[in-house]
Scaffold this motif. Structure first.
Motif, short mmCIF file in Angstrom:
data_model
loop_
_atom_site.label_atom_id
_atom_site.label_comp_id
_atom_site.label_asym_id
_atom_site.label_seq_id
_atom_site.Cartn_x
_atom_site.Cartn_y
_atom_site.Cartn_z
N SER A 59 0.83 -1.21 0.00
CA SER A 59 0.00 0.00 0.00
C SER A 59 0.86 1.26 0.00
O SER A 59 0.50 2.26 -0.63
N ALA A 60 1.99 1.24 0.68
CA ALA A 60 2.88 2.40 0.70
C ALA A 60 3.45 2.66 -0.70
O ALA A 60 3.53 3.82 -1.13
N VAL A 61 3.84 1.62 -1.40
CA VAL A 61 4.39 1.78 -2.75
C VAL A 61 3.32 2.38 -3.66
O VAL A 61 3.60 3.31 -4.43
N HIS A 62 2.11 1.88 -3.57
CA HIS A 62 1.04 2.41 -4.42
C HIS A 62 0.69 3.85 -4.07
O HIS A 62 0.38 4.65 -4.96
N TYR A 63 0.73 4.20 -2.78
CA TYR A 63 0.48 5.59 -2.39
C TYR A 63 1.55 6.51 -2.97
O TYR A 63 1.23 7.57 -3.52
N VAL A 64 2.80 6.11 -2.86
CA VAL A 64 3.90 6.95 -3.36
C VAL A 64 3.78 7.14 -4.87
O VAL A 64 3.87 8.27 -5.38
N VAL A 65 3.53 6.06 -5.60
CA VAL A 65 3.44 6.16 -7.06
C VAL A 65 2.23 7.00 -7.46
O VAL A 65 2.33 7.90 -8.30
N ALA A 86 0.37 19.04 -0.35
CA ALA A 86 0.19 18.44 0.98
C ALA A 86 0.30 16.92 0.92
O ALA A 86 0.77 16.29 1.87
N LEU A 87 -0.10 16.31 -0.19
CA LEU A 87 0.03 14.86 -0.34
C LEU A 87 1.48 14.45 -0.62
O LEU A 87 1.87 13.32 -0.33
N GLN A 88 2.29 15.36 -1.15
CA GLN A 88 3.69 15.06 -1.47
C GLN A 88 4.61 15.21 -0.27
O GLN A 88 5.62 14.51 -0.16
N ILE A 89 4.28 16.12 0.63
CA ILE A 89 5.19 16.45 1.73
C ILE A 89 5.55 15.26 2.62
O ILE A 89 6.73 15.06 2.92
N PRO A 90 4.60 14.39 3.04
CA PRO A 90 5.02 13.24 3.86
C PRO A 90 5.98 12.30 3.13
O PRO A 90 6.89 11.75 3.74
N ILE A 91 5.80 12.17 1.83
CA ILE A 91 6.69 11.31 1.05
C ILE A 91 8.10 11.89 1.04
O ILE A 91 9.08 11.17 1.25
N LEU A 92 8.21 13.19 0.83
CA LEU A 92 9.52 13.82 0.77
C LEU A 92 10.17 13.90 2.14
O LEU A 92 11.40 13.82 2.25
#
Length: 148
Positions: A59-65, A86-92
């Motif tokens: 699920s984490a991989v799919h969220y990031v992609v 805002a959706l990108q900030i946690p990934i970065l």
């Protein structure tokens, strides 16, 4: 005027046109990274495993992609930029502080520096918004009617 309206007003008043080209370039970089993650999902899974993420790796991989592809397109177009950012900030944050920092602060670690610059730009666009050359600005004009 509440805090959100004040931040939006400040962002609209302090947003030169050339920053829109920076926003578009940022969206292209994020979109390209999402495409590269699609091409090599196993490397993304191994990066997420390094962070000791407790939920499902799948699920984490799919969220990031998904966040990189869709968020990159939204940032390029200037459509709901603050939401996309805002959706990108946690990934970065995860990329900068948990994945890339383990390789050190050397100048040879270009992935770390790219992630850090992208994170700073995302925080900037979270504050100032999408700018004058965006779909958000076009939809805010008086008389704009959505036709679906």
């Amino acid at each position: 005027m509440n805090l959100i309206e004040r931040i939006e007003h400040w962002g609209d008043a302090h947003h030169p046109r050339w920053i829109d080209f920076v926003r578009i370039s940022l969206g292209l970089v994020i979109f390209a990274k999402g495409v590269s993650f699609i091409m090599d999902r196993d490397s993304v899974a191994s990066l997420i495993e390094q962070t000791h993420f407790q939920l499902s790796i799948w699920s984490a991989v799919h969220y990031v992609v998904f966040a990189h592809i869709v968020g990159g397109i939204f940032i390029i177009l200037g459509l709901r930029t603050r939401l996309a950012v805002a959706l990108q900030i946690p990934i970065l944050i995860g990329a900068v502080f948990f994945v890339n920092i383990t390789k050190g602060f050397s100048f040879l670690n270009s992935e770390f520096w790219l992630s850090l610059i992208v994170l700073m730009l995302l925080i900037y666009f979270l504050i100032v918004g999408s700018g004058p050359m965006s779909l958000d600005k076009e939809m805010d004009k008086p008389g704009y009617k959505r036709r679906i």
